[in-house]
Design a protein around this motif. Structure first.
Motif, PDB file in Angstrom:
ATOM      1  N   GLU A 100      18.479  43.242  23.102  1.00  0.00           N
ATOM      2  CA  GLU A 100      18.308  44.613  23.627  1.00  0.00           C
ATOM      3  C   GLU A 100      17.017  45.231  23.129  1.00  0.00           C
ATOM      4  OE1 GLU A 100      20.173  48.926  22.622  1.00  0.00           O
ATOM      5  OE2 GLU A 100      21.639  47.324  22.972  1.00  0.00           O
ATOM      6  N   ARG A 101      16.741  45.106  21.829  1.00  0.00           N
ATOM      7  CA  ARG A 101      15.518  45.676  21.258  1.00  0.00           C
ATOM      8  C   ARG A 101      14.275  44.965  21.785  1.00  0.00           C
ATOM      9  NH1 ARG A 101      18.868  48.828  20.286  1.00  0.00           N
ATOM     10  NH2 ARG A 101      19.344  49.868  18.308  1.00  0.00           N
ATOM     11  N   CYS A 136      11.429  54.830  17.097  1.00  0.00           N
ATOM     12  CA  CYS A 136      11.646  53.398  16.815  1.00  0.00           C
ATOM     13  C   CYS A 136      11.476  53.075  15.337  1.00  0.00           C
ATOM     14  CB  CYS A 136      10.670  52.549  17.634  1.00  0.00           C
ATOM     15  SG  CYS A 136      11.090  52.426  19.385  1.00  0.00           S
ATOM     16  N   ASP A 141      13.570  46.286  25.282  1.00  0.00           N
ATOM     17  CA  ASP A 141      13.024  47.641  25.199  1.00  0.00           C
ATOM     18  C   ASP A 141      11.563  47.604  24.757  1.00  0.00           C
ATOM     19  OD1 ASP A 141      15.515  48.487  25.894  1.00  0.00           O
ATOM     20  OD2 ASP A 141      16.049  49.295  23.931  1.00  0.00           O
ATOM     21  N   CYS A 159      23.023  50.987  14.154  1.00  0.00           N
ATOM     22  CA  CYS A 159      23.263  49.590  14.532  1.00  0.00           C
ATOM     23  C   CYS A 159      24.482  49.038  13.812  1.00  0.00           C
ATOM     24  CB  CYS A 159      22.032  48.743  14.215  1.00  0.00           C
ATOM     25  SG  CYS A 159      20.597  49.122  15.237  1.00  0.00           S
ATOM     26  N   HIS A 190      18.200  53.986  10.631  1.00  0.00           N
ATOM     27  CA  HIS A 190      18.856  53.378  11.791  1.00  0.00           C
ATOM     28  C   HIS A 190      20.183  52.706  11.431  1.00  0.00           C
ATOM     29  CE1 HIS A 190      15.199  53.160  14.728  1.00  0.00           C
ATOM     30  NE2 HIS A 190      15.332  54.339  14.171  1.00  0.00           N
TER      31      HIS A 190
END
Length: 325
Positions: A117-118, A247, A121, A92, A89
């Motif tokens: 934001e995470r 994720c 979600d 980011c 990831h």
């Protein structure tokens, strides 16, 4: 890097698990019968979901500055491309570098926007998966992943609350790395308070839900494109399985884990191995390719190379603790 090598190994092991001893002729028949127009619609929805992410991120960045929508979209799509070609990831980091350049802001100032934001979600995903479990049976693996995600979300909310309530003096006299670490967290606390004062959490909540709804719609359309007939609840379960897979900070674009989770869920729903494996591959390409192409052009014009992203990702923790302000 050991972590990157391990992520590639995990991805390859998952792909071997899905495609090992796969009946070739039924698999090819599944690929030959695809509805190309519905595939295009699914890809367009995947791209639209990232425009929702950019819109949401605009609100989250309000305490730091006003970032135009097209710049927010460039940063989000550039980050998506970085995730598609680099493990763990790294996208980011791309978002932080681009937004930080345009807003002239620090890692500590921008980090709260990504964390919130995470958290939203994850919260919507936990709530949605729990509601879905009452409408249709879910595999034990999905429920365990939901429970693990719920623990992470609750821990994140508690940590954000602690940071928000934390009082900090205007200056810090402690020298060395301890003072720089404290300065970083002071900036994090200020950014978290700024999000609350800016009153952006309500539109962020709505846009986060809209983004997930668009992504779920893309999966439902792709199931139709592959001629896989499932009840609505089961189709949403496919979306949940795929989302949980990507994720996990692993191989680029979640390759391997996505196929394993999606094909495994379809097998749980009674779909044969060949069409399940075919869908896991086709949906991965349809969901990945349009945002990745858009992200390639977004990142290409930014002046930030993949080599710099990789180096920045490796040094991000040291940079944060070094007190970039």
């Amino acid at each position: 890097m050991i972590e990157a090598a391990a992520s590639y190994a995990i991805g390859l092991a998952c792909l071997w698990r899905v495609f090992h001893k796969l009946p070739l002729r039924p698999f090819l028949r599944s690929l030959a019968g695809l509805n190309v127009w519905l595939l295009a619609v699914g890809g367009a929805l995947a791209l639209a979901a990232y425009l929702c992410v950019a819109w949401e991120w605009q609100f989250l960045l309000r305490p730091v500055g006003r970032l135009p929508f097209w710049k927010a979209a460039r940063a989000v799509l550039g980050g998506r491309f970085a995730n598609d070609v680099l493990p763990l990831h790294v996208g980011c980091v791309a978002r932080i570098l681009l937004a930080g350049r345009w807003l002239r802001a620090s890692v500590a100032a921008l980090a709260p926007s990504l964390i919130v934001e995470r958290l939203w979600d994850g919260l919507w995903l936990v709530v949605g998966t729990t509601a879905l479990s009452f409408a249709a049976p879910l595999p034990p693996e999905v429920l365990r992943a939901r429970n693990f995600l719920a623990v992470l979300v609750l821990a994140g909310i508690a940590a954000a609350g602690a940071v928000f309530l934390r009082r900090s003096p205007a200056t810090d006299s402690r020298p060395g790395i301890l003072g720089r670490i404290k300065l970083f967290f002071d900036n994090m606390a200020a950014g978290t308070r700024g999000l609350v004062r800016a009153r952006v959490l309500a539109p962020v909540m709505v846009l986060s839900l809209l983004k997930l709804a668009v992504q779920a719609a893309a999966i439902l359309v792709l199931l139709r494109a592959c001629h896989i007939q499932l009840p609505l609840a089961a189709g949403l379960g496919v979306f949940v399985a795929g989302y949980l897979a990507v994720c996990v900070p692993a191989a680029p674009a979640g390759a391997g884990l996505f196929q394993l989770f999606v094909a495994g869920f379809l097998g749980f729903c009674g779909i044969d191995k060949a069409p399940a494996a075919s869908f896991s591959l086709v949906s991965f390409v349809a969901l990945t390719l349009p945002p990745a192409l858009a992200g390639f052009f977004a990142l290409a014009g930014s002046g930030i190379s993949l080599r710099r992203l990789r180096q920045s990702a490796a040094n991000l923790t040291d940079s944060a603790s070094g007190g970039i302000v």
